[in-house]
Enzyme design. Structure first.
Site, PDB file in Angstrom:
ATOM      1  N   ASN A  33       0.860  -1.178   0.000  1.00 47.46           N
ATOM      2  CA  ASN A  33       0.000   0.000   0.000  1.00 47.46           C
ATOM      3  C   ASN A  33       0.899   1.232   0.000  1.00 47.46           C
ATOM      4  O   ASN A  33       1.504   1.564   1.006  1.00 47.46           O
ATOM      5  CB  ASN A  33      -0.888  -0.034   1.259  1.00 47.46           C
ATOM      6  CG  ASN A  33      -1.696   1.238   1.431  1.00 47.46           C
ATOM      7  OD1 ASN A  33      -1.839   2.035   0.501  1.00 47.46           O
ATOM      8  ND2 ASN A  33      -2.240   1.431   2.626  1.00 47.46           N
ATOM      9  N   TRP A  34       0.962   1.873  -1.152  1.00 52.98           N
ATOM     10  CA  TRP A  34       1.893   3.014  -1.291  1.00 52.98           C
ATOM     11  C   TRP A  34       1.368   4.288  -0.645  1.00 52.98           C
ATOM     12  O   TRP A  34       2.105   5.266  -0.544  1.00 52.98           O
ATOM     13  CB  TRP A  34       2.190   3.275  -2.775  1.00 52.98           C
ATOM     14  CG  TRP A  34       2.919   2.165  -3.472  1.00 52.98           C
ATOM     15  CD1 TRP A  34       3.243   0.927  -2.974  1.00 52.98           C
ATOM     16  CD2 TRP A  34       3.420   2.188  -4.815  1.00 52.98           C
ATOM     17  NE1 TRP A  34       3.898   0.189  -3.917  1.00 52.98           N
ATOM     18  CE2 TRP A  34       4.025   0.932  -5.060  1.00 52.98           C
ATOM     19  CE3 TRP A  34       3.409   3.139  -5.838  1.00 52.98           C
ATOM     20  CZ2 TRP A  34       4.610   0.617  -6.287  1.00 52.98           C
ATOM     21  CZ3 TRP A  34       3.986   2.833  -7.054  1.00 52.98           C
ATOM     22  CH2 TRP A  34       4.589   1.576  -7.275  1.00 52.98           C
ATOM     23  N   LYS A  35       0.106   4.284  -0.296  1.00 57.96           N
ATOM     24  CA  LYS A  35      -0.521   5.468   0.313  1.00 57.96           C
ATOM     25  C   LYS A  35      -0.305   6.706  -0.591  1.00 57.96           C
ATOM     26  O   LYS A  35      -0.223   6.559  -1.804  1.00 57.96           O
ATOM     27  CB  LYS A  35       0.007   5.699   1.728  1.00 57.96           C
ATOM     28  CG  LYS A  35      -0.038   4.420   2.571  1.00 57.96           C
ATOM     29  CD  LYS A  35       0.180   4.674   4.021  1.00 57.96           C
ATOM     30  CE  LYS A  35       0.245   3.338   4.743  1.00 57.96           C
ATOM     31  NZ  LYS A  35       0.249   3.456   6.185  1.00 57.96           N
ATOM     32  N   GLY A  65       2.634   1.913  10.791  1.00 60.57           N
ATOM     33  CA  GLY A  65       3.558   3.039  10.636  1.00 60.57           C
ATOM     34  C   GLY A  65       4.257   3.436  11.929  1.00 60.57           C
ATOM     35  O   GLY A  65       4.895   4.481  12.001  1.00 60.57           O
TER      36      GLY A  65
HETATM   37  C1  PEP Z   1      -0.570  -0.076   6.181  1.00 61.12           C
HETATM   38  O1  PEP Z   1      -0.669   1.131   6.014  1.00 61.12           O
HETATM   39  O2  PEP Z   1      -1.443  -0.849   5.765  1.00 61.12           O
HETATM   40  C2  PEP Z   1       0.619  -0.563   6.889  1.00 61.12           C
HETATM   41  C3  PEP Z   1       0.613  -1.785   7.334  1.00 61.12           C
HETATM   42  O3  PEP Z   1       1.654   0.331   7.051  1.00 61.12           O
HETATM   43  P1  PEP Z   1       3.103   0.014   7.666  1.00 61.12           P
HETATM   44  O4  PEP Z   1       3.593  -1.261   7.048  1.00 61.12           O
HETATM   45  O5  PEP Z   1       3.932   1.200   7.287  1.00 61.12           O
HETATM   46  O6  PEP Z   1       2.908  -0.122   9.140  1.00 61.12           O
END
Ligand code: PEP
Length: 250
Positions: free
Chosen positions: A9-11, A173
Site C-alpha cells: 500500500n503506497w498510500k 507506521g
Molecule cells: C498499512 O498502512 O497498511 C501498513 C501496514 O503500514 P506500515 O507497514 O507502514 O505499518
C-alpha cells in the site's frame, strides 16, 4: 491451500516518475519463482501507467479506495468502473487511515464492499483495533463487529473474492508490530468468525493478511504462523528490495 499474498500500500507517496521507477525495480525481481500473489496499490493518478508497466508481470494492481456510487455528482471521487477501465483488479476497503482520518463508517464501508463486489473487483478488507481497545481487552469484539457491519452482508460467492487484512492500528507506521503469537491468535479468531457466519470451507479458504510495520527482518516469523497468509505492507513497500525480501520471506 489458501493463496499467500503480499500487497504493498503506497498510500499518498510516489509521483508518476517515482512510481514508474519503483515498478521498474519491482519488475526486475523474479516474482515468477514464487507462488505468492504480489499486489501493489499506487495512488490513483499512477494506476493507468502502472497497468501498462505491469502488462508482462505477475504483479497485480490494486487501488487504495473507491467510491460507493456508480457515477454522478461526486466531485473528486473515483468509481469502480473507472478503476476497472485502468486495469485494477483489487481494491483496499476500510484501511484505518480511511476509517480514522476520513471518518469512513462501517455503514459506508459496507456500501463500498457491495459496489466493489458488483463490479467484480477483489476486495482487501482492512480491520483492526486501536491501542485503547486492545488495552481494554476489546480487540476481538471490535474486529468481529467490523466484519459483521462492513462485510458479512456479502454473499458466500462474493466472499470468495475477499481477502482480509488484520491491521492493529497501533502497529501501522509505528515500528511496533503485533507479536507473531498475537497475530496468529487474532487471525485464527477471524477465520472462526468467518466460518461461523458462512461455512467452515469459506473460513478455511479466505486469505487473512497481517499489516502493521512488517519489514524484511520480521516478516518471516509472522508469515510462519498457520493462519497468517501474508501481509499488507505500507512503508516497506516503497523500497523494491525491502518489498521483494518480504515477498520472499515465505
Ligand atoms: C498499512 O498502512 O497498511 C501498513 C501496514 O503500514 P506500515 O507497514 O507502514 O505499518
Amino acid at each position: 491451500m489458501r493463496t499467500q499474498i503480499v500487497a504493498g500500500n503506497w498510500k499518498m507517496n510516489c509521483n508518476l516518475d517515482e512510481s514508474q521507477h519503483l515498478l521498474n525495480a519491482l519488475n526486475q525481481k523474479n516474482f515468477t519463482t514464487t507462488d505468492v500473489e504480489v499486489i501493489v496499490a499506487p495512488p490513483y493518478t499512477n494506476l493507468y501507467a502502472a497497468h501498462q508497466s505491469l502488462k508482462d508481470s505477475p504483479i497485480k494492481l490494486s487501488s487504495q479506495n473507491l467510491n460507493e456510487n456508480e457515477k454522478g455528482a461526486y466531485t473528486g471521487e473515483i468509481s469502480p468502473a473507472m478503476l476497472k477501465s485502468v486495469g485494477v483488479e483489487y481494491v483496499i476497503i476500510g484501511h484505518s487511515e480511511r476509517r480514522v482520518i476520513y471518518k469512513e463508517t462501517d455503514h459506508l464501508l459496507a456500501k463500498k464492499a457491495t459496489t466493489a463486489a458488483k463490479h467484480n473487483l477483489k476486495i482487501m478488507f482492512c480491520i483492526g483495533e486501536v491501542l485503547e481497545q486492545r488495552k481494554e481487552g476489546r480487540h476481538f469484539e471490535i474486529v468481529k463487529e467490523q466484519l459483521e457491519k462492513g462485510l458479512f452482508h456479502l454473499s458466500a460467492t462474493e466472499m470468495k473474492n475477499v481477502v482480509i487484512a488484520y491491521e492493529p492500528v497501533w502497529a501501522i507506521g509505528t515500528g511496533e508490530t503485533a507479536s507473531p503469537e498475537q497475530a496468529q491468535e487474532m487471525h485464527q479468531y477471524i477465520r472462526k468468525v468467518i466460518a461461523d457466519h458462512y461455512t467452515i470451507k469459506i473460513g478455511e479458504q479466505t486469505s487473512i493478511l497481517y499489516g502493521g510495520s512488517v519489514k524484511p527482518n520480521n516478516a518471516k516469523e509472522i508469515f510462519a504462523k498457520e493462519d497468517v497468509d501474508g501481509g499488507l505492507i505500507g512503508g516497506a513497500s516503497l523500497d523494491a528490495d525491502s518489498f521483494a525480501d518480504i515477498v520472499m520471506s515465505f
